[in-house]
Design an enzyme around this catalytic site. Sequence first.
Site, mmCIF file in Angstrom:
data_model
loop_
_atom_site.group_PDB
_atom_site.id
_atom_site.type_symbol
_atom_site.label_atom_id
_atom_site.label_comp_id
_atom_site.label_asym_id
_atom_site.label_seq_id
_atom_site.Cartn_x
_atom_site.Cartn_y
_atom_site.Cartn_z
ATOM 1 N N PHE A 125 -2.417 -38.876 51.523
ATOM 2 C CA PHE A 125 -3.300 -40.037 51.601
ATOM 3 C C PHE A 125 -2.943 -41.171 50.631
ATOM 4 N N THR B 83 12.748 -28.096 52.061
ATOM 5 C CA THR B 83 12.242 -28.529 53.367
ATOM 6 C C THR B 83 12.121 -30.050 53.302
ATOM 7 N N ASN C 272 -2.138 -30.550 55.731
ATOM 8 C CA ASN C 272 -3.071 -30.208 56.811
ATOM 9 C C ASN C 272 -2.674 -30.781 58.164
ATOM 10 N N TYR D 77 -3.519 -24.706 57.678
ATOM 11 C CA TYR D 77 -3.034 -24.746 56.286
ATOM 12 C C TYR D 77 -3.956 -23.943 55.378
ATOM 13 N N PRO E 90 -0.290 -41.820 48.384
ATOM 14 C CA PRO E 90 1.021 -42.477 48.486
ATOM 15 C C PRO E 90 1.271 -43.111 49.853
ATOM 16 N N GLU F 28 3.958 -24.632 52.593
ATOM 17 C CA GLU F 28 3.756 -25.776 53.483
ATOM 18 C C GLU F 28 2.384 -26.300 53.096
ATOM 19 N N LYS G 220 -3.350 -20.429 53.281
ATOM 20 C CA LYS G 220 -3.482 -20.330 51.819
ATOM 21 C C LYS G 220 -4.517 -19.270 51.454
ATOM 22 N N ASP H 140 14.997 -19.583 50.199
ATOM 23 C CA ASP H 140 13.729 -19.404 50.906
ATOM 24 C C ASP H 140 12.940 -18.278 50.230
ATOM 25 N N ILE H 141 11.672 -18.507 49.932
ATOM 26 C CA ILE H 141 10.869 -17.452 49.296
ATOM 27 C C ILE H 141 10.633 -16.263 50.230
ATOM 28 N N THR I 57 -5.572 -23.565 46.517
ATOM 29 C CA THR I 57 -6.297 -24.805 46.771
ATOM 30 C C THR I 57 -7.799 -24.561 46.934
ATOM 31 N N ASP I 58 -8.591 -25.595 46.657
ATOM 32 C CA ASP I 58 -10.043 -25.487 46.892
ATOM 33 C C ASP I 58 -10.369 -25.430 48.383
ATOM 34 N N GLU I 59 -9.389 -25.775 49.234
ATOM 35 C CA GLU I 59 -9.661 -25.804 50.674
ATOM 36 C C GLU I 59 -9.942 -24.426 51.253
HETATM 37 P P1 NAD Z 1 4.765 -30.038 48.523
HETATM 38 O O1 NAD Z 1 4.723 -29.941 50.014
HETATM 39 O O2 NAD Z 1 4.970 -31.375 47.898
HETATM 40 O O3 NAD Z 1 5.940 -29.102 47.961
HETATM 41 C C1 NAD Z 1 6.177 -27.824 48.465
HETATM 42 C C2 NAD Z 1 7.573 -27.383 48.015
HETATM 43 O O4 NAD Z 1 7.793 -26.047 48.478
HETATM 44 C C3 NAD Z 1 8.707 -28.243 48.574
HETATM 45 O O5 NAD Z 1 9.623 -28.558 47.560
HETATM 46 C C4 NAD Z 1 9.339 -27.354 49.626
HETATM 47 O O6 NAD Z 1 10.726 -27.603 49.827
HETATM 48 C C5 NAD Z 1 9.086 -25.980 49.067
HETATM 49 N N1 NAD Z 1 9.071 -24.926 50.096
HETATM 50 C C6 NAD Z 1 8.409 -24.950 51.289
HETATM 51 N N2 NAD Z 1 8.666 -23.823 51.974
HETATM 52 C C7 NAD Z 1 9.489 -23.065 51.205
HETATM 53 C C8 NAD Z 1 10.087 -21.790 51.367
HETATM 54 N N3 NAD Z 1 9.893 -21.049 52.466
HETATM 55 N N4 NAD Z 1 10.863 -21.316 50.362
HETATM 56 C C9 NAD Z 1 11.084 -22.060 49.228
HETATM 57 N N5 NAD Z 1 10.544 -23.278 49.033
HETATM 58 C C10 NAD Z 1 9.757 -23.774 50.010
HETATM 59 O O7 NAD Z 1 3.441 -29.348 48.018
HETATM 60 P P2 NAD Z 1 2.539 -29.655 46.739
HETATM 61 O O8 NAD Z 1 1.538 -30.663 47.094
HETATM 62 O O9 NAD Z 1 3.414 -29.827 45.573
HETATM 63 O O10 NAD Z 1 1.759 -28.261 46.603
HETATM 64 C C11 NAD Z 1 2.280 -27.212 45.804
HETATM 65 C C12 NAD Z 1 1.297 -26.058 45.804
HETATM 66 O O11 NAD Z 1 0.044 -26.490 45.290
HETATM 67 C C13 NAD Z 1 1.012 -25.492 47.181
HETATM 68 O O12 NAD Z 1 0.897 -24.095 47.061
HETATM 69 C C14 NAD Z 1 -0.322 -26.106 47.563
HETATM 70 O O13 NAD Z 1 -1.038 -25.274 48.444
HETATM 71 C C15 NAD Z 1 -0.997 -26.186 46.213
HETATM 72 N N6 NAD Z 1 -2.029 -27.228 46.050
HETATM 73 C C16 NAD Z 1 -1.729 -28.528 46.342
HETATM 74 C C17 NAD Z 1 -2.701 -29.502 46.118
HETATM 75 C C18 NAD Z 1 -2.411 -30.967 46.384
HETATM 76 O O14 NAD Z 1 -3.311 -31.794 46.246
HETATM 77 N N7 NAD Z 1 -1.198 -31.352 46.740
HETATM 78 C C19 NAD Z 1 -3.949 -29.137 45.632
HETATM 79 C C20 NAD Z 1 -4.215 -27.790 45.360
HETATM 80 C C21 NAD Z 1 -3.237 -26.848 45.566
HETATM 81 O O1 TDX Z 2 -3.479 -41.637 56.263
HETATM 82 C C1 TDX Z 2 -4.423 -40.927 55.906
HETATM 83 N N1 TDX Z 2 -5.703 -41.410 55.980
HETATM 84 C C2 TDX Z 2 -6.790 -40.700 55.603
HETATM 85 O O2 TDX Z 2 -7.927 -41.192 55.701
HETATM 86 C C3 TDX Z 2 -4.232 -39.589 55.366
HETATM 87 C C4 TDX Z 2 -2.848 -39.016 55.270
HETATM 88 C C5 TDX Z 2 -5.339 -38.887 54.966
HETATM 89 N N2 TDX Z 2 -6.595 -39.402 55.079
HETATM 90 C C6 TDX Z 2 -7.742 -38.632 54.588
HETATM 91 C C7 TDX Z 2 -7.811 -37.181 55.006
HETATM 92 C C8 TDX Z 2 -8.481 -36.518 53.808
HETATM 93 O O3 TDX Z 2 -9.888 -36.624 53.914
HETATM 94 O O4 TDX Z 2 -7.601 -38.590 53.158
HETATM 95 C C9 TDX Z 2 -8.019 -37.343 52.610
HETATM 96 C C10 TDX Z 2 -6.863 -36.712 51.851
HETATM 97 O O5 TDX Z 2 -5.873 -36.345 52.793
HETATM 98 P P1 TDX Z 2 -4.527 -35.567 52.385
HETATM 99 O O6 TDX Z 2 -3.792 -36.346 51.370
HETATM 100 O O7 TDX Z 2 -3.823 -35.173 53.631
HETATM 101 O O8 TDX Z 2 -5.125 -34.307 51.598
HETATM 102 P P2 TDX Z 2 -6.082 -33.083 52.030
HETATM 103 O O9 TDX Z 2 -6.034 -32.816 53.473
HETATM 104 O O10 TDX Z 2 -7.420 -33.326 51.397
HETATM 105 O O11 TDX Z 2 -5.319 -31.871 51.275
HETATM 106 C C11 TDX Z 2 -4.748 -32.055 49.960
HETATM 107 O O12 TDX Z 2 -5.555 -31.487 48.964
HETATM 108 C C12 TDX Z 2 -5.651 -30.092 48.937
HETATM 109 C C13 TDX Z 2 -3.346 -31.457 49.891
HETATM 110 O O13 TDX Z 2 -2.522 -32.027 50.895
HETATM 111 C C14 TDX Z 2 -3.390 -29.957 50.018
HETATM 112 O O14 TDX Z 2 -2.096 -29.402 49.848
HETATM 113 C C15 TDX Z 2 -4.309 -29.410 48.951
HETATM 114 O O15 TDX Z 2 -4.473 -28.044 49.132
#
Ligand code: NAD
Ligand code: TDX
Length: 332
Positions: free
Chosen positions: A188, A37, A84, A148, A190, A81, A152, A58-59, A121-123
């Site tokens: 946030f 995606t 949020n 989201y 990056p 996905e 989850k 696709d899963i 996720t903790d969310e």
């Molecule tokens: P991400 O969005 O960076 O990556 C998701 C990946 O899944 C992508 O490569 C995308 O192409 C693939 N994908 C999406 N839909 C698909 C489908 N239908 N079939 C096959 N592949 C598909 O996400 P991330 O931040 O790496 O998160 C990975 C996992 O960890 C998720 O389950 C998320 O809920 C969980 N998680 C993320 C965080 C965080 O801070 N990012 C924290 C806790 C848990």
């Molecule tokens: O531009 C921004 N400015 C800002 O203040 C963005 C993109 C976010 N924020 C805030 C919103 C949140 O309080 O920063 C915090 C972090 O935002 P995100 O990076 O979107 O993360 P969050 O919504 O906390 O969720 C992340 O952590 C839990 C991951 O995206 C999820 O996949 C994971 O489950």
Amino acid sequence: MTKLLITGGAGFIGSNFVHFTLKNRPEYEITVVDKLTYAGNMDSLTEVMDKITFVKGDICDKELMDKLVSETDVIVHFAAESHNDNSLRDPWPFIYTNIVGTYTILEAVRKHGKRLHHISTDEVYGDLELDDPNKFTENTQYNPSSPYSSAKASSDMLVKAWVRSFGVKATLSNCSNNYGPYQHIEKFIPRQITNILSGISPKLYGTGEQVRDWIHVDDHNSAVHTILDKGKIGELYLIGANGEQNNKYVLETILELMGKDKNAYEHVNDRPGHDMRYAIDSSKLRKELGWLPKYTNLREGLQATIDWYTKNDAWWKNEKAKVEAAYAEKGQ
Ligand code: NAD
Ligand code: TDX
């Protein structure tokens, strides 16, 4: 050799998991399945393509998942996905991938009797007040806020039900906010780093008092390996590294580390339903399985992440204008 199927291995945490596993656990033979995606990026795997099998798929594809699961020993399920803000723009892909996708994997795992680890996720627990002395534990009631997190939470419920009703051999983990290399620039940390590198002002939602419990992605992934090695089937483990900080502090630290005025950012529209605070108590994982995080200095971790995005601008530059245009539509 143990065959390991990694779903979502071209995403942020999944690609770091591939790198971590190749470096630290050579006994695993890796297959990645990823739909690619907007969040999946083959450039995150370029260096290791000769060491893994990559399947674009696709899963939710029942036949494909049945085949891939039948050919593996262990599945680690990251694909989702994950953003949020996107779930507030259009919830459907979240329902489809996070719920139907997890269901499809569970049915294949049930049929073929394979070991599954589900990444969550903790969310799913909703949020805490800023002054609440408690943190989330494995016994906290689910109370998700966004499309989201509710999708989850639904996927977690399916895994728990398939364990109880069908004896599926699964574990679950719920981690706090990850940071590190290969994270999509919609997120946030990056987003702010690449804004500064692009001459765009960083964007803080609302007051910025919201707290996230930051963990380095390699600590998340070492915890997942600990659970694969020693976790008890049917159990859920919270993963966290005591990294609570508010968004304002994190943004000011990034600005300072990048040699900018710490007030050089804009307040933009807040996220609807914005969770106030996440905080993880990871005692169960630490006490029962002996896991410990390694990268607990957030300042150092942010510096390393800034260095990575600075050196690897080719990885994110093409996406930048599109991501910012989508935010601008919402006044963010
Ligand atoms: P991400 O969005 O960076 O990556 C998701 C990946 O899944 C992508 O490569 C995308 O192409 C693939 N994908 C999406 N839909 C698909 C489908 N239908 N079939 C096959 N592949 C598909 O996400 P991330 O931040 O790496 O998160 C990975 C996992 O960890 C998720 O389950 C998320 O809920 C969980 N998680 C993320 C965080 C965080 O801070 N990012 C924290 C806790 C848990
Ligand atoms: O531009 C921004 N400015 C800002 O203040 C963005 C993109 C976010 N924020 C805030 C919103 C949140 O309080 O920063 C915090 C972090 O935002 P995100 O990076 O979107 O993360 P969050 O919504 O906390 O969720 C992340 O952590 C839990 C991951 O995206 C999820 O996949 C994971 O489950």
